[in-house]
Design a protein around this motif. Sequence first.
Motif, PDB file in Angstrom:
ATOM      1  N   THR A 143       0.836  -1.201   0.000  1.00 28.27           N
ATOM      2  CA  THR A 143       0.000   0.000   0.000  1.00 28.27           C
ATOM      3  C   THR A 143       0.874   1.254   0.000  1.00 28.27           C
ATOM      4  OG1 THR A 143      -0.129   0.087   2.422  1.00 28.27           O
ATOM      5  CG2 THR A 143      -1.823  -1.194   1.281  1.00 28.27           C
ATOM      6  N   VAL A 144       0.245   2.397  -0.238  1.00 27.36           N
ATOM      7  CA  VAL A 144       0.963   3.676  -0.231  1.00 27.36           C
ATOM      8  C   VAL A 144       0.267   4.662   0.691  1.00 27.36           C
ATOM      9  CG1 VAL A 144       2.008   3.452  -2.514  1.00 27.36           C
ATOM     10  CG2 VAL A 144      -0.270   4.453  -2.293  1.00 27.36           C
ATOM     11  N   MET A 145       1.055   5.615   1.165  1.00 25.16           N
ATOM     12  CA  MET A 145       0.566   6.650   2.059  1.00 25.16           C
ATOM     13  C   MET A 145       1.081   8.008   1.562  1.00 25.16           C
ATOM     14  SD  MET A 145       1.550   7.240   6.098  1.00 25.16           S
ATOM     15  CE  MET A 145       1.160   5.545   6.550  1.00 25.16           C
ATOM     16  N   PRO A 146       0.246   8.805   0.890  1.00 26.71           N
ATOM     17  CA  PRO A 146       0.690  10.139   0.491  1.00 26.71           C
ATOM     18  C   PRO A 146       1.177  10.933   1.700  1.00 26.71           C
ATOM     19  CG  PRO A 146      -1.355   9.576  -0.611  1.00 26.71           C
ATOM     20  CD  PRO A 146      -1.111   8.506   0.409  1.00 26.71           C
ATOM     21  N   TYR A 147       2.307  11.582   1.531  1.00 24.60           N
ATOM     22  CA  TYR A 147       2.991  12.246   2.633  1.00 24.60           C
ATOM     23  C   TYR A 147       3.031  13.744   2.343  1.00 24.60           C
ATOM     24  CZ  TYR A 147       6.939  13.199   5.854  1.00 24.60           C
ATOM     25  OH  TYR A 147       7.762  13.683   6.838  1.00 24.60           O
ATOM     26  N   ASN A 148       2.265  14.498   3.097  1.00 26.09           N
ATOM     27  CA  ASN A 148       2.204  15.949   2.906  1.00 26.09           C
ATOM     28  C   ASN A 148       3.020  16.646   3.989  1.00 26.09           C
ATOM     29  OD1 ASN A 148       1.387  18.333   1.658  1.00 26.09           O
ATOM     30  ND2 ASN A 148      -0.394  18.559   2.968  1.00 26.09           N
ATOM     31  N   ASN A 149       4.054  17.344   3.580  1.00 29.27           N
ATOM     32  CA  ASN A 149       4.890  18.074   4.524  1.00 29.27           C
ATOM     33  C   ASN A 149       5.093  19.488   3.996  1.00 29.27           C
ATOM     34  OD1 ASN A 149       6.844  19.061   6.267  1.00 29.27           O
ATOM     35  ND2 ASN A 149       7.908  17.107   6.427  1.00 29.27           N
ATOM     36  N   PRO A 150       4.061  20.335   4.095  1.00 35.72           N
ATOM     37  CA  PRO A 150       4.146  21.672   3.512  1.00 35.72           C
ATOM     38  C   PRO A 150       5.231  22.547   4.114  1.00 35.72           C
ATOM     39  CG  PRO A 150       2.201  21.441   4.903  1.00 35.72           C
ATOM     40  CD  PRO A 150       2.766  20.076   4.726  1.00 35.72           C
ATOM     41  N   ASP A 151       5.573  22.338   5.378  1.00 34.05           N
ATOM     42  CA  ASP A 151       6.611  23.158   5.996  1.00 34.05           C
ATOM     43  C   ASP A 151       7.979  22.881   5.388  1.00 34.05           C
ATOM     44  OD1 ASP A 151       4.775  24.312   7.766  1.00 34.05           O
ATOM     45  OD2 ASP A 151       4.948  22.628   9.143  1.00 34.05           O
ATOM     46  N   ALA A 152       8.224  21.629   4.987  1.00 30.20           N
ATOM     47  CA  ALA A 152       9.521  21.253   4.432  1.00 30.20           C
ATOM     48  C   ALA A 152       9.535  21.288   2.909  1.00 30.20           C
ATOM     49  CB  ALA A 152       9.901  19.857   4.910  1.00 30.20           C
ATOM     50  N   ALA A 153       8.391  20.964   2.290  1.00 29.67           N
ATOM     51  CA  ALA A 153       8.361  20.823   0.834  1.00 29.67           C
ATOM     52  C   ALA A 153       8.013  22.105   0.098  1.00 29.67           C
ATOM     53  CB  ALA A 153       7.361  19.727   0.452  1.00 29.67           C
ATOM     54  N   GLY A 154       7.607  23.145   0.824  1.00 30.54           N
ATOM     55  CA  GLY A 154       7.312  24.416   0.163  1.00 30.54           C
ATOM     56  C   GLY A 154       6.188  24.310  -0.839  1.00 30.54           C
ATOM     57  N   TYR A 155       6.468  24.633  -2.094  1.00 31.86           N
ATOM     58  CA  TYR A 155       5.418  24.632  -3.104  1.00 31.86           C
ATOM     59  C   TYR A 155       4.949  23.229  -3.448  1.00 31.86           C
ATOM     60  CZ  TYR A 155       9.271  23.630  -6.386  1.00 31.86           C
ATOM     61  OH  TYR A 155      10.339  23.075  -7.026  1.00 31.86           O
ATOM     62  N   HIS A 156       5.642  22.213  -2.935  1.00 32.88           N
ATOM     63  CA  HIS A 156       5.212  20.849  -3.202  1.00 32.88           C
ATOM     64  C   HIS A 156       4.152  20.361  -2.206  1.00 32.88           C
ATOM     65  CE1 HIS A 156       9.142  20.016  -5.524  1.00 32.88           C
ATOM     66  NE2 HIS A 156       8.146  20.167  -6.361  1.00 32.88           N
ATOM     67  N   SER A 157       3.665  21.231  -1.350  1.00 33.44           N
ATOM     68  CA  SER A 157       2.610  20.806  -0.438  1.00 33.44           C
ATOM     69  C   SER A 157       1.379  20.407  -1.250  1.00 33.44           C
ATOM     70  CB  SER A 157       2.252  21.926   0.538  1.00 33.44           C
ATOM     71  OG  SER A 157       1.796  23.061  -0.161  1.00 33.44           O
ATOM     72  N   LEU A 158       0.648  19.457  -0.725  1.00 29.80           N
ATOM     73  CA  LEU A 158      -0.518  18.934  -1.432  1.00 29.80           C
ATOM     74  C   LEU A 158      -1.774  19.652  -0.958  1.00 29.80           C
ATOM     75  CD1 LEU A 158       0.303  15.115  -1.148  1.00 29.80           C
ATOM     76  CD2 LEU A 158       1.071  16.746  -2.887  1.00 29.80           C
ATOM     77  N   SER A 159      -2.624  20.039  -1.881  1.00 34.54           N
ATOM     78  CA  SER A 159      -3.867  20.706  -1.512  1.00 34.54           C
ATOM     79  C   SER A 159      -4.804  19.704  -0.846  1.00 34.54           C
ATOM     80  CB  SER A 159      -4.536  21.297  -2.754  1.00 34.54           C
ATOM     81  OG  SER A 159      -5.012  20.260  -3.610  1.00 34.54           O
ATOM     82  N   THR A 160      -5.715  20.210  -0.045  1.00 36.06           N
ATOM     83  CA  THR A 160      -6.667  19.314   0.614  1.00 36.06           C
ATOM     84  C   THR A 160      -7.550  18.614  -0.424  1.00 36.06           C
ATOM     85  OG1 THR A 160      -8.136  21.213   0.952  1.00 36.06           O
ATOM     86  CG2 THR A 160      -6.725  20.575   2.791  1.00 36.06           C
ATOM     87  N   ASP A 161      -7.876  19.306  -1.509  1.00 35.36           N
ATOM     88  CA  ASP A 161      -8.678  18.673  -2.561  1.00 35.36           C
ATOM     89  C   ASP A 161      -7.934  17.479  -3.162  1.00 35.36           C
ATOM     90  OD1 ASP A 161     -10.752  20.433  -2.255  1.00 35.36           O
ATOM     91  OD2 ASP A 161     -10.163  21.743  -3.915  1.00 35.36           O
ATOM     92  N   LEU A 162      -6.633  17.660  -3.407  1.00 38.32           N
ATOM     93  CA  LEU A 162      -5.852  16.574  -3.981  1.00 38.32           C
ATOM     94  C   LEU A 162      -5.712  15.421  -2.988  1.00 38.32           C
ATOM     95  CD1 LEU A 162      -4.111  15.390  -6.213  1.00 38.32           C
ATOM     96  CD2 LEU A 162      -2.161  16.675  -5.298  1.00 38.32           C
ATOM     97  N   LEU A 163      -5.471  15.741  -1.733  1.00 36.04           N
ATOM     98  CA  LEU A 163      -5.352  14.698  -0.716  1.00 36.04           C
ATOM     99  C   LEU A 163      -6.634  13.874  -0.617  1.00 36.04           C
ATOM    100  CD1 LEU A 163      -3.483  16.689   2.057  1.00 36.04           C
ATOM    101  CD2 LEU A 163      -2.619  14.645   0.907  1.00 36.04           C
ATOM    102  N   LEU A 164      -7.772  14.535  -0.698  1.00 35.10           N
ATOM    103  CA  LEU A 164      -9.043  13.827  -0.627  1.00 35.10           C
ATOM    104  C   LEU A 164      -9.242  12.924  -1.842  1.00 35.10           C
ATOM    105  CD1 LEU A 164     -11.274  16.703   0.779  1.00 35.10           C
ATOM    106  CD2 LEU A 164     -10.772  14.535   1.926  1.00 35.10           C
TER     107      LEU A 164
END
Length: 318
Positions: A147-168
Amino acid sequence: MKSNWDGVMPAVFTWLKESKSGALEIDFDTTQKQAAGILKTKGKGGSRMSGLVGSGTLGENSYLSNTQRLSLLKSLSEVAKEYNVPLISGASAETKEELAKIIEGLATVGVDTVMVMPPKTKEVPSEKEMYDYYALSEATATEMGITVMPYNNPDAAGYHSLSTDLLLRLSELPKVTALKISTIDVSIIETLMLENKDLKVLAGVDTVTVHAGLAGACGGITGVGCIFPKASVTMQEYVSNGEWAKANKISQALNSISYLDAQPLLLEYLKLAMGIHHNDVAGGLRTYGKQLTKQQIDDVHARYILAKERLEVLDLVT
């Protein structure tokens, strides 16, 4: 190995030793022993860690070669199997095709779930490009039986943070079993949970364990819990039971050292604290990362002592 994701999981350190030539190399035996020691520790309610995270940020991941990483994870898979918990590891790449190959490799050494970081690109990916990147990772995981687990780290990834719409949207993919959110802004977790109360969300920063639980997180991935596993597991027990005052008391006791988990040098800081805890300061200073100054070493030592003294009062030091 499957997990319902309820509970806390340690992101274990990769212990290093000096080879005959003086170069650093992975100390597989010590790494395994420390991982096992963490997994066997029980909280006051009798529960244990519910997973094992290997070769992450705290595991020297960004400094290891692919061969080193796979050898390390294969050794940790033995520990995970012994304690009947899933083995989790991270992956990131510039392209989705490269990511798919990495996931295939991780699956062959016993990794059960891959935490997928956003693509390592210089330009901002579109929402479609980001979705396709994660969708291929999920399809690859399906083929490999993991399985996979999308990993959102907006503080570290900057513009690579994932939007809540995309995460959903990603959470609806069959082999996406949980989301990892590493941020001190737990409102992101609450926003996700308001949209889908059945989501499994893991917090990734030790400073917000209690607040993340209040926002709806089912558990978390911890670095500080490698040093004080009894405290970490007990705190999560209280969070899961809604005993917020008791959980917050432990969180406050851990404040001085949890702070280090949210710093850019979290690997170097927490690894040293682990070394101090096990009377192995020299080993705690062995890292492929940056060398700490005397002032930084003294600060980590002071923070460790303060946390330990507070936890001893609560009978939470092992």
